[in-house]
Scaffold this motif. Sequence first.
Motif, PDB file in Angstrom:
ATOM      1  N   ALA A 292      40.320  24.380  -4.692  1.00 46.43           N
ATOM      2  CA  ALA A 292      39.627  23.651  -5.309  1.00 46.43           C
ATOM      3  C   ALA A 292      39.574  24.619  -6.561  1.00 46.43           C
ATOM      4  CB  ALA A 292      38.198  23.497  -5.081  1.00 46.43           C
ATOM      5  N   TYR A 318      42.547  20.747  -5.495  1.00 41.44           N
ATOM      6  CA  TYR A 318      41.304  19.621  -5.814  1.00 41.44           C
ATOM      7  C   TYR A 318      41.127  20.321  -7.156  1.00 41.44           C
ATOM      8  CZ  TYR A 318      42.093  18.015  -0.641  1.00 41.44           C
ATOM      9  OH  TYR A 318      41.991  17.695   0.446  1.00 41.44           O
ATOM     10  N   GLU A 325      41.142  15.198  -5.220  1.00 43.40           N
ATOM     11  CA  GLU A 325      40.108  15.030  -6.047  1.00 43.40           C
ATOM     12  C   GLU A 325      39.360  15.018  -4.711  1.00 43.40           C
ATOM     13  OE1 GLU A 325      40.171  11.559  -8.311  1.00 43.40           O
ATOM     14  OE2 GLU A 325      41.414  11.763  -9.557  1.00 43.40           O
ATOM     15  N   CYS A 326      37.758  15.597  -5.209  1.00 41.88           N
ATOM     16  CA  CYS A 326      36.604  15.900  -4.167  1.00 41.88           C
ATOM     17  C   CYS A 326      35.308  16.214  -5.575  1.00 41.88           C
ATOM     18  CB  CYS A 326      37.050  17.048  -2.979  1.00 41.88           C
ATOM     19  SG  CYS A 326      35.437  17.172  -2.368  1.00 41.88           S
ATOM     20  N   SER A 327      34.710  15.479  -4.864  1.00 41.41           N
ATOM     21  CA  SER A 327      33.410  15.720  -6.081  1.00 41.41           C
ATOM     22  C   SER A 327      33.353  17.098  -5.815  1.00 41.41           C
ATOM     23  CB  SER A 327      32.143  14.932  -5.625  1.00 41.41           C
ATOM     24  OG  SER A 327      31.332  15.053  -6.400  1.00 41.41           O
ATOM     25  N   LYS A 328      32.870  17.490  -7.318  1.00 35.44           N
ATOM     26  CA  LYS A 328      32.927  18.690  -7.719  1.00 35.44           C
ATOM     27  C   LYS A 328      31.042  19.218  -8.050  1.00 35.44           C
ATOM     28  CE  LYS A 328      32.922  22.101 -12.109  1.00 35.44           C
ATOM     29  NZ  LYS A 328      33.517  22.068 -13.801  1.00 35.44           N
ATOM     30  N   TYR A 331      29.590  19.862  -3.820  1.00 36.37           N
ATOM     31  CA  TYR A 331      30.424  21.096  -3.014  1.00 36.37           C
ATOM     32  C   TYR A 331      30.658  21.419  -1.351  1.00 36.37           C
ATOM     33  CZ  TYR A 331      27.207  24.235  -2.093  1.00 36.37           C
ATOM     34  OH  TYR A 331      25.761  25.643  -1.828  1.00 36.37           O
ATOM     35  N   TYR A 333      29.595  18.783   0.901  1.00 41.15           N
ATOM     36  CA  TYR A 333      30.186  17.595   0.948  1.00 41.15           C
ATOM     37  C   TYR A 333      32.141  18.374   1.220  1.00 41.15           C
ATOM     38  CZ  TYR A 333      33.785  13.977   1.520  1.00 41.15           C
ATOM     39  OH  TYR A 333      34.962  13.259   2.280  1.00 41.15           O
ATOM     40  N   CYS A 334      32.608  18.561   0.408  1.00 43.41           N
ATOM     41  CA  CYS A 334      34.195  19.350  -0.055  1.00 43.41           C
ATOM     42  C   CYS A 334      34.466  20.437   0.733  1.00 43.41           C
ATOM     43  CB  CYS A 334      34.073  19.400  -1.448  1.00 43.41           C
ATOM     44  SG  CYS A 334      33.707  18.081  -2.725  1.00 43.41           S
ATOM     45  N   LYS A 337      34.872  19.142   4.418  1.00 41.43           N
ATOM     46  CA  LYS A 337      36.027  18.347   4.782  1.00 41.43           C
ATOM     47  C   LYS A 337      36.798  19.884   4.759  1.00 41.43           C
ATOM     48  CE  LYS A 337      38.996  15.821   1.788  1.00 41.43           C
ATOM     49  NZ  LYS A 337      40.083  14.664   2.586  1.00 41.43           N
TER      50      LYS A 337
END
Length: 482
Positions: A292, A318, A325-328, A331, A333-334, A337
């Motif tokens: 990321a 990412y 994509e993953c919400s910056k 983190y 949640y990312c 995942k």
Amino acid sequence: MRIFGRQIRSSELFMFFFMYLVANYVVIKIQQRRHSVVLRAAEYDTSGHLVDTSQNGPDNSEHQQPGVQNDQPPPAKPIASPVVKGGLAGVDDLDLATDVPPHEETNWVFKDEQGNVVDVQPKGVVDDANNLPPEVNYDDYTESENDDTGKPRLKTILFWNTFFTAPDFRFGFGHQPFLEAKCPVHTCRTTNDRKQVEKADAIVFHGPRIEDFPPVVRRPGQIYVYIQQEPHYSMSSEELPAFQGFFNLTITHRTDSDIQIPYGRVVYDEASIKPKPIHVNPKSRHKTVVWAVSHCSTPSRREWYMKELQKYIDIDVYGACGDMECSKDDYLYCFSKFEKEYRFYVAMENNYCKDYISEKVYRALLYKMVPIVFGGGNYTYGTPPHSVIDIADFQHPRDLAKYLLYLSNNDKAYNKYFAWKTTGYILEHQRKVIMGDAFCRLCEILHDPNYKYKDYRDLKRWWVNGMCDAYTIPRWRKKMKW
């Protein structure tokens, strides 16, 4: 020589080069003059009262010299540092810098560069008098060194600006934070009320956001503290002034700072030993490496290494530099995942700087993924034992790829990277805890009459020169011939 179809004589070329050097020299001198403002303060007689120099003729320059004992506090005067010029200074060198200020507020006069009296207006002030924690009774303490009541004196620490967006430096205001942090020496208080500049025992300046520097008054004995957690690449080194002779303490991520504030640290506690080891089946995760990243072009050129590594192993990228994509902003949640899908997480630094191990490494260590690291920090001491994979241990990116594939198919070898989680090692990464320890140490230093303060004659030279090694990966690539 012909340039753009025009014949250029060597004398013209030399003159152009000479004028270029002169222009750069003038710009540098202007910047130095802008940042090296001479401190202005009121002049006092030996009784601590203001001397009206307009009535009494020119200033009397025959002030007390360093090392000369005197029962009276030395006169306030424009000094860059309360420490005698000469590098390291012991307690004897600080005789001139006593901690006894005049007690009447009228004794303190703030002046601008033209000598006119000005009113110092605070910015975003938290007034301790109106925001006292309920657990603390300030009547139990005193601000005077010569108090006959036997009450302990609170040393005042003034936050001059903000630590990023935090006006309380993510520590807190008043005396209560020192109690909550369980400081061995807790008789200190913090404030960001600039009206208390003359009372402050120490003033803390966050490097990347220094403004209105220096304060218009600096009393003898007052300690200036420079704090910065990011390497100097987080601010333009050209814009960073030398701060010649102003600072006496540094708080940075470097181990040679007076007080260190790393992004994380490892603590051993036998009580945290767990009898059952952690087991992760690497084959249960169908992907190998995740990265990321938002900075696609970095001083270290880590992206060059990753481009070569992708030739030998699949890497999902990412963020701004990839197609996933993953919400910056989320983190947690990312990483949750990533933990379910990937075996390894890339935590390479964008700057190869001395002692620098950023939050990305410690954040990854909280999850059951193995971080792949690269940076100038000492991972042997900065991370738990056998917890990360350092690319510096491999001769070529394809050698790293082979090792990652080996771990992906070897259950026992892969799980060795999580053994530290059950063998008594604790990872501390909360910034409030680390900042708490830093200000505990600062409070302890302020109460230590024998502490040997430093006099940073050129802070820029200490902070910038030789700290970061740019273009590290290109040199590795040339050496390894890949």
